[in-house]
Motif scaffolding. Structure first.
Motif, PDB file in Angstrom:
ATOM      1  N   ALA A   1       0.841  -1.213   0.000  1.00  0.00           N
ATOM      2  CA  ALA A   1       0.000   0.000   0.000  1.00  0.00           C
ATOM      3  C   ALA A   1       0.874   1.259   0.000  1.00  0.00           C
ATOM      4  O   ALA A   1       0.489   2.289  -0.568  1.00  0.00           O
ATOM      5  N   ILE A   2       2.056   1.158   0.616  1.00  0.00           N
ATOM      6  CA  ILE A   2       2.957   2.330   0.636  1.00  0.00           C
ATOM      7  C   ILE A   2       3.559   2.548  -0.748  1.00  0.00           C
ATOM      8  O   ILE A   2       3.618   3.668  -1.253  1.00  0.00           O
ATOM      9  N   ASP A   3       3.998   1.454  -1.376  1.00  0.00           N
ATOM     10  CA  ASP A   3       4.563   1.597  -2.725  1.00  0.00           C
ATOM     11  C   ASP A   3       3.521   2.190  -3.670  1.00  0.00           C
ATOM     12  O   ASP A   3       3.827   3.032  -4.510  1.00  0.00           O
ATOM     13  N   GLU A   4       2.283   1.736  -3.501  1.00  0.00           N
ATOM     14  CA  GLU A   4       1.224   2.224  -4.407  1.00  0.00           C
ATOM     15  C   GLU A   4       0.953   3.709  -4.200  1.00  0.00           C
ATOM     16  O   GLU A   4       0.855   4.468  -5.161  1.00  0.00           O
ATOM     17  N   VAL A   5       0.840   4.140  -2.948  1.00  0.00           N
ATOM     18  CA  VAL A   5       0.530   5.560  -2.730  1.00  0.00           C
ATOM     19  C   VAL A   5       1.732   6.428  -3.107  1.00  0.00           C
ATOM     20  O   VAL A   5       1.568   7.537  -3.619  1.00  0.00           O
ATOM     21  N   ALA A   6       2.934   5.891  -2.900  1.00  0.00           N
ATOM     22  CA  ALA A   6       4.133   6.669  -3.265  1.00  0.00           C
ATOM     23  C   ALA A   6       4.136   6.907  -4.771  1.00  0.00           C
ATOM     24  O   ALA A   6       4.414   8.018  -5.241  1.00  0.00           O
ATOM     25  N   GLU A   7       3.785   5.878  -5.526  1.00  0.00           N
ATOM     26  CA  GLU A   7       3.770   6.027  -6.985  1.00  0.00           C
ATOM     27  C   GLU A   7       2.611   6.925  -7.426  1.00  0.00           C
ATOM     28  O   GLU A   7       2.786   7.821  -8.248  1.00  0.00           O
ATOM     29  N   ALA A   8       1.438   6.677  -6.845  1.00  0.00           N
ATOM     30  CA  ALA A   8       0.257   7.451  -7.255  1.00  0.00           C
ATOM     31  C   ALA A   8       0.422   8.931  -6.944  1.00  0.00           C
ATOM     32  O   ALA A   8      -0.010   9.793  -7.708  1.00  0.00           O
ATOM     33  N   SER A   9       1.082   9.237  -5.821  1.00  0.00           N
ATOM     34  CA  SER A   9       1.163  10.646  -5.416  1.00  0.00           C
ATOM     35  C   SER A   9       2.428  11.326  -5.931  1.00  0.00           C
ATOM     36  O   SER A   9       2.719  12.457  -5.561  1.00  0.00           O
ATOM     37  N   GLN A  10       3.173  10.631  -6.795  1.00  0.00           N
ATOM     38  CA  GLN A  10       4.315  11.328  -7.408  1.00  0.00           C
ATOM     39  C   GLN A  10       3.946  11.828  -8.802  1.00  0.00           C
ATOM     40  O   GLN A  10       4.762  12.392  -9.507  1.00  0.00           O
ATOM     41  N   THR A  11       2.704  11.584  -9.210  1.00  0.00           N
ATOM     42  CA  THR A  11       2.289  12.021 -10.543  1.00  0.00           C
ATOM     43  C   THR A  11       2.157  13.529 -10.580  1.00  0.00           C
ATOM     44  O   THR A  11       1.710  14.151  -9.630  1.00  0.00           O
ATOM     45  N   GLY A  12       2.551  14.079 -11.701  1.00  0.00           N
ATOM     46  CA  GLY A  12       2.392  15.524 -11.875  1.00  0.00           C
ATOM     47  C   GLY A  12       3.574  16.278 -11.322  1.00  0.00           C
ATOM     48  O   GLY A  12       4.203  15.862 -10.369  1.00  0.00           O
ATOM     49  N   SER A  13       3.937  17.353 -11.979  1.00  0.00           N
ATOM     50  CA  SER A  13       5.019  18.204 -11.494  1.00  0.00           C
ATOM     51  C   SER A  13       4.345  19.475 -11.007  1.00  0.00           C
ATOM     52  O   SER A  13       4.004  20.341 -11.780  1.00  0.00           O
ATOM     53  N   LEU A  14       4.117  19.505  -9.714  1.00  0.00           N
ATOM     54  CA  LEU A  14       3.258  20.552  -9.166  1.00  0.00           C
ATOM     55  C   LEU A  14       3.884  21.924  -9.154  1.00  0.00           C
ATOM     56  O   LEU A  14       5.012  22.103  -8.738  1.00  0.00           O
ATOM     57  N   THR A  15       3.130  22.874  -9.651  1.00  0.00           N
ATOM     58  CA  THR A  15       3.470  24.266  -9.373  1.00  0.00           C
ATOM     59  C   THR A  15       2.158  24.889  -8.925  1.00  0.00           C
ATOM     60  O   THR A  15       1.139  24.696  -9.550  1.00  0.00           O
TER      61      THR A  15
END
Ligand SMILES: Cc1cc2nc3c(=O)[nH]c(=O)nc-3n(C[C@H](O)[C@H](O)[C@H](O)COP(=O)(O)O)c2cc1C
Length: 542
Positions: free
Chosen positions: A289-303
């Motif tokens: 579950a940690i690997d999944e959320v880490a990957e899911a929440s790294q999407t996008g280059s936020l500004t």
């Protein structure tokens, strides 16, 4: 496929993964989030990451016995110091270095156990946060420059990357990453949240240390996870102990803008890495579950741009407390005395330091609107009725909270010292027991002067900015936590971060339904009870 404002694609799947991670990692009265449930000492991670095949460039222990006062850090910027081995050493000594060793000694004088503490706090003292510095060359340290891992145990830098870095002499990059395994070893699935809190604490620690040196710090916007990993060298790591690149900062002596993405891409292209990470544990428990959320929440280059005006800084009050001493002596209280109180003007001052407007140079490090407001459990503030109070950190939260919270709350400003603060009494009552119960029955939440819950705008914010915003909400709460720790010290008290609380019970007490508003972090401040059996040892004694 939907799009967030800066054009990055975000699958709704990633959003769903992120929100469902949040739900599954809640603690409930009768069921805690999935974890090992015991401490497996045989696999306890070694506290320090070090790399095989690279030498340590010692920074030297700096003299921090003089310097600016704590309160002056909240006034106009101080004159900038040049970047050198010595100033870099001070920057790290005042942000991420060891602060002490603690030890238990037997009656025979034998050291029974020993552990280190750091300037930045960490859930369970497990310290998942690693830091990397990138600079183009420092004549008295590393003339060729490169990518350097900061090793707090030796207060030195390990050269990981070589290559020519197109960075100005008066600026450098600093990247933070997390070893999720460190926290997951003890806390299981909820650990990803704690890693993000720790990043927030480290961000505030770095920003305050930079303030002492007169340096500006900016979070580099628009950098995606792949570019960040290639700059830090974490893209080469595999397995359960790999680091996850979190964020990149640009530090400079003259407030110049960070290098643009093209320049950073070109730098990443030219880097060659050396050294391999030494193992931390002999075996691991997987937490998918940690690997999944880490990957899911790294999407996008936020500004995201700053959501509030940065007013001219004012010192507000001067207590002549040496900033370096306050910062290096910060500690968590293990238990509170249940007696110590605080005077209303001191409490009001502490509240001010948590407001983005009053403390803009700290909170503006996160280039986003303030998404978190605070619910206080006030126990022992002289001149203020005990009870539940709200500190509204973003004016737009007031109406939203009044609509979302239980009916019948007072929403009354207590006046006098608080008259100019967005601070509202909700209920006057003795709530020491409720505070303790909600924070996983931890006595520290009821025995202090006050405790609090940090309530963040969650799902609407993630829908607006994408799942990459999830860690940032925790970073914001970690930064608030770091201010609470240090303002508690300045007031002669002590603080403790509280990652363990019963999420939906907190929401129920407030009347919150759905997941628009979620409690992400708790904190307590009070008079500490010291454990006289523990000895404190100099952090870098030879
Ligand atoms: C995110 C976070 C969560 C924490 N949660 C708790 C908690 O639930 N209970 C507690 O007693 N201490 C908690 N702590 C305090 C840590 O145990 C403490 O920071 C760590 O042992 C290091 O000690 P120091 O803060 O004195 O350096 C937390 C700290 C952080 C940063």
């Amino acid at each position: 496929m939907s799009r967030i404002p800066n054009g990055d694609p975000v699958t709704t799947g990633h959003l769903r993964t992120t929100i469902s991670y949040h739900h599954r990692t809640k603690h409930h009265f009768h069921r805690y989030a999935a974890s090992p449930g015991f401490m497996d000492w045989a696999t306890q991670p070694f506290p320090f990451r070090r790399f095989e095949g690279v030498e340590l460039l010692e920074l030297g222990i700096p003299d921090v016995s003089t310097g600016p006062s704590w309160d002056s850090l909240f006034g106009p910027a101080l004159p900038p110091e040049e970047i050198s081995r010595e100033s870099l050493s001070r920057f790290l000594y005042l942000s991420l270095a060891l602060s002490a060793w603690k030890q238990v000694v037997s009656p025979e004088g034998e050291v029974v156990s020993r552990w280190s503490l750091r300037v930045n706090p960490s859930s369970g003292n497990l310290h998942p946060t690693e830091a990397y510095l990138l600079f183009s060359g420092l004549s008295d340290l590393a003339p060729e420059g490169g990518v350097f891992h900061y090793a707090p145990d030796g207060h030195g830098l390990e050269q990981r990357g070589t290559g020519s870095l197109d960075l100005p002499d008066n600026g450098f990059l600093i990247g933070l990453s997390s070893i999720h395994w460190r926290e997951a070893w003890k806390y299981g699935e909820r650990a990803f949240r704690y890693c993000q809190h720790d990043v927030g604490h480290a961000l505030a620690a770095l920003k305050l240390a930079a303030r002492i040196l007169g340096w500006s710090v900016e979070m580099v916007g628009g950098v995606d996870h792949s570019l960040m990993s290639r700059l830090l060298g974490t893209h080469l790591q595999e397995g359960p102990e790999r680091e996850h690149a979190d964020t990149l900062l640009f530090v400079s002596t003259d407030g110049r803008a960070a290098p643009d993405i093209e320049t950073l891409e070109a730098m990443a292209e030219g880097l060659a890495f050396q050294g391999t990470p030494r193992p931390l544990s002999p075996s691991h428990v997987p937490w998918p579950a940690i690997d999944e959320v880490a990957e899911a929440s790294q999407t996008g280059s936020l500004t995201a741009s700053l959501g509030y005006d940065e007013p001219a800084p004012t010192i507000q009050r001067e207590r002549n407390l040496l900033a370096s001493s306050l910062i290096r002596n910060r500690r968590s209280a293990v238990s509170m005395d249940g007696r110590t109180s605080m005077k209303a003007p001191d409490f009001a001052h502490l509240l001010k330091r948590l407001l983005p407007g009053h403390c803009a140079h700290l909170f503006s490090l996160l280039p986003q609107e303030a998404e978190t407001s605070l619910v206080f459990f006030v126990h022992r503030v002289e001149g203020l009725k005990p009870g539940l109070y709200a500190l509204v950190r973003n004016p737009t939260h007031l109406e939203a909270w009044q609509a979302a919270f239980n009916d019948g709350l007072d929403w009354e400003n207590p006046g006098s010292d608080f008259a100019d603060l967005p601070f509202y009494r909700l209920i006057a009552a003795d709530i020491t027991e409720a505070a303790q119960r909600l924070s996983c029955n931890q006595g520290i939440a009821g025995d202090g002067v006050f405790s609090l819950g940090m309530i963040s705008r969650m799902t609407p914010a993630l829908q607006q900015h994408g799942p990459g915003y999830y860690p940032r909400l925790f970073w914001e709460t970690g930064m608030i936590g770091q201010m609470l720790y240090l303002e508690a010290e300045a007031a002669g008290l002590r603080g403790t971060g509280i990652g363990c609380f019963f999420d939906d019970e907190v929401h129920r007490v407030l009347g919150l339904e759905g997941d628009s508003w979620q409690s992400l972090y708790h904190f307590t401040v009070g008079g500490p009870l010291e454990d006289s059996r523990l000895q404190t040892v100099d952090p870098y004694e030879s």
